[in-house]
Motif scaffolding. Structure first.
Motif, mmCIF file in Angstrom:
data_model
loop_
_atom_site.group_PDB
_atom_site.id
_atom_site.type_symbol
_atom_site.label_atom_id
_atom_site.label_comp_id
_atom_site.label_asym_id
_atom_site.label_seq_id
_atom_site.Cartn_x
_atom_site.Cartn_y
_atom_site.Cartn_z
ATOM 1 N N VAL A 54 5.058 7.384 -11.951
ATOM 2 C CA VAL A 54 4.567 8.634 -11.630
ATOM 3 C C VAL A 54 5.832 9.557 -11.721
ATOM 4 O O VAL A 54 5.740 10.806 -12.069
ATOM 5 C CB VAL A 54 3.884 8.444 -10.444
ATOM 6 N N MET A 55 6.794 9.287 -10.902
ATOM 7 C CA MET A 55 8.107 10.078 -10.692
ATOM 8 C C MET A 55 8.632 10.441 -11.993
ATOM 9 O O MET A 55 9.152 11.497 -12.059
ATOM 10 C CB MET A 55 9.106 9.178 -9.714
ATOM 11 N N ILE A 56 8.787 9.334 -13.033
ATOM 12 C CA ILE A 56 9.221 10.017 -14.177
ATOM 13 C C ILE A 56 8.375 10.884 -14.892
ATOM 14 O O ILE A 56 8.869 12.018 -15.565
ATOM 15 C CB ILE A 56 9.333 8.603 -14.974
ATOM 16 N N ALA A 57 6.909 10.518 -14.725
ATOM 17 C CA ALA A 57 6.309 11.662 -15.275
ATOM 18 C C ALA A 57 6.194 13.025 -14.677
ATOM 19 O O ALA A 57 6.099 14.055 -15.245
ATOM 20 C CB ALA A 57 4.741 11.296 -15.144
ATOM 21 N N ARG A 58 6.626 13.231 -13.423
ATOM 22 C CA ARG A 58 6.613 14.525 -12.731
ATOM 23 C C ARG A 58 7.822 15.168 -13.194
ATOM 24 O O ARG A 58 8.066 16.270 -13.740
ATOM 25 C CB ARG A 58 6.924 14.457 -11.110
ATOM 26 N N ALA A 59 9.062 14.102 -13.464
ATOM 27 C CA ALA A 59 10.402 14.844 -14.210
ATOM 28 C C ALA A 59 10.015 15.475 -15.485
ATOM 29 O O ALA A 59 10.730 16.369 -16.008
ATOM 30 C CB ALA A 59 11.309 14.005 -14.276
ATOM 31 N N LEU A 60 9.193 14.599 -16.306
ATOM 32 C CA LEU A 60 8.833 14.938 -17.568
ATOM 33 C C LEU A 60 8.006 16.327 -17.673
ATOM 34 O O LEU A 60 8.210 17.299 -18.529
ATOM 35 C CB LEU A 60 8.011 13.823 -18.303
ATOM 36 N N ALA A 61 7.053 16.459 -16.712
ATOM 37 C CA ALA A 61 6.523 17.642 -16.436
ATOM 38 C C ALA A 61 7.190 19.039 -16.338
ATOM 39 O O ALA A 61 6.689 20.023 -16.579
ATOM 40 C CB ALA A 61 5.258 17.621 -15.191
ATOM 41 N N GLN A 62 8.325 18.592 -15.529
ATOM 42 C CA GLN A 62 9.431 19.607 -15.285
ATOM 43 C C GLN A 62 10.171 20.412 -16.468
ATOM 44 O O GLN A 62 10.557 21.395 -16.618
ATOM 45 C CB GLN A 62 10.574 19.165 -14.273
ATOM 46 N N ASP A 63 9.775 19.313 -17.567
ATOM 47 C CA ASP A 63 10.189 20.123 -18.851
ATOM 48 C C ASP A 63 11.645 20.442 -19.152
ATOM 49 O O ASP A 63 11.875 21.608 -19.571
ATOM 50 C CB ASP A 63 9.098 21.127 -19.246
ATOM 51 N N THR A 64 12.622 19.598 -18.725
ATOM 52 C CA THR A 64 14.009 20.121 -18.645
ATOM 53 C C THR A 64 14.583 19.223 -19.988
ATOM 54 O O THR A 64 14.278 18.169 -20.298
ATOM 55 C CB THR A 64 14.828 19.597 -17.442
ATOM 56 N N ASP A 65 16.015 19.883 -20.503
ATOM 57 C CA ASP A 65 16.621 19.344 -21.280
ATOM 58 C C ASP A 65 17.392 17.854 -20.757
ATOM 59 O O ASP A 65 17.323 16.875 -21.702
ATOM 60 C CB ASP A 65 17.958 19.991 -21.707
#
Length: 261
Positions: A155-166
């Motif tokens: 879930v924490m990785i998905a949150r980082a993915l949703a942040q859509d950063t390089d």
């Protein structure tokens, strides 16, 4: 190629400084994180891995040297601009476990939402895509306190993915996980670099897994920091410097550490 660089450092020194004293943990760090690569950060306990990650993410200031993110000095980023380029996943107690999986992943959209924090149709679509990419669809309405450690890390990785950063940086993402889930999380990170072309840097004690999955590895040693491909690290003998040789040796043939008899 310079245009492929997401982050690089020049003569970076990290540590702690006060009015009375300066404590240098590591110096002359020159590393490169390229687009679409999975990069591991390894080293013995207490060597300074977390300090390096905190410095790379502007949580603490470098003692000297420079950090450039997308050819712009890290110090010139405002917090809101930095959060649109770099996302951070820490291994720590989560204060918001009463949120659902969807709600926690949606927190990754905070840098982009309006002042009341409401999600647009585009935000919702990005959150759904992140949940789908990490295979969390069946869990998205569950409360986070109901999840296992492995599920919560996803879930924490998905949150980082949703942040859509390089760039996504993770501090020991496999802590508290069993061997299967350690391998699962690191393989997931590898797949994400390939499917999204994002750059992912993670620190870990899972050196054997990192050697199998990473495009490049940063090794922090007592006297220097080295970055190379796994094959170059193995052939150079650098890995034998990680731990005292009286107990553990790196076996080039098997690509793994073994206890000295």
């Amino acid at each position: 190629m310079l245009e492929q660089l997401v982050l690089h450092t020049e003569s970076l020194a990290i540590g702690y400084s006060s009015k009375k004293d300066t404590s240098i943990i590591s110096s002359d760090i020159n590393i490169e994180l390229k687009q679409g690569e999975l990069v591991g950060l390894i080293g013995a306990n207490g060597i300074g891995k977390s300090t390096l990650l905190r410095t790379l993410t502007k949580v603490q200031k470098p003692l000297s040297g420079t950090i450039s993110l997308r050819d712009k000095h890290l110090e010139h980023y405002s917090n809101i601009d930095l959060s649109k380029v770099l996302s951070l996943v820490l291994t720590e107690h989560l204060a918001s476990k009463n949120l659902t999986v969807f709600e926690l992943v949606a927190l990754g959209r905070q840098p982009y939402t309006n002042w009341i924090g409401s999600l647009s149709e585009n935000d919702n679509s990005i959150v759904e895509n992140a949940i789908n990419a990490i295979n969390l669809d069946e869990l998205k309405h569950r409360k986070c306190f109901e999840l296992s450690d492995g599920q919560l890390q996803k879930v924490m990785i998905a949150r980082a993915l949703a942040q859509d950063t390089d760039l996504i940086i993770l501090d020991e993402p496999t802590t508290h996980l069993d061997m299967y889930h350690k391998a699962y999380i690191l393989k997931l990170l590898k797949n994400l670099t390939e499917s999204t072309n994002k750059t992912i840097l993670f620190s870990s004690h899972e050196i054997d897994l990192a050697l199998q999955l990473c495009d490049s590895i940063i090794v922090m040693l007592n006297d220097r920091t080295v970055q190379a491909t796994p094959s170059d690290l193995i052939s150079s003998g650098v890995l034998n410097e990680l731990f005292p040789e009286d107990l553990i040796l790196f076996d080039k043939n098997s690509g793994a550490f073994r206890v000295k008899k």
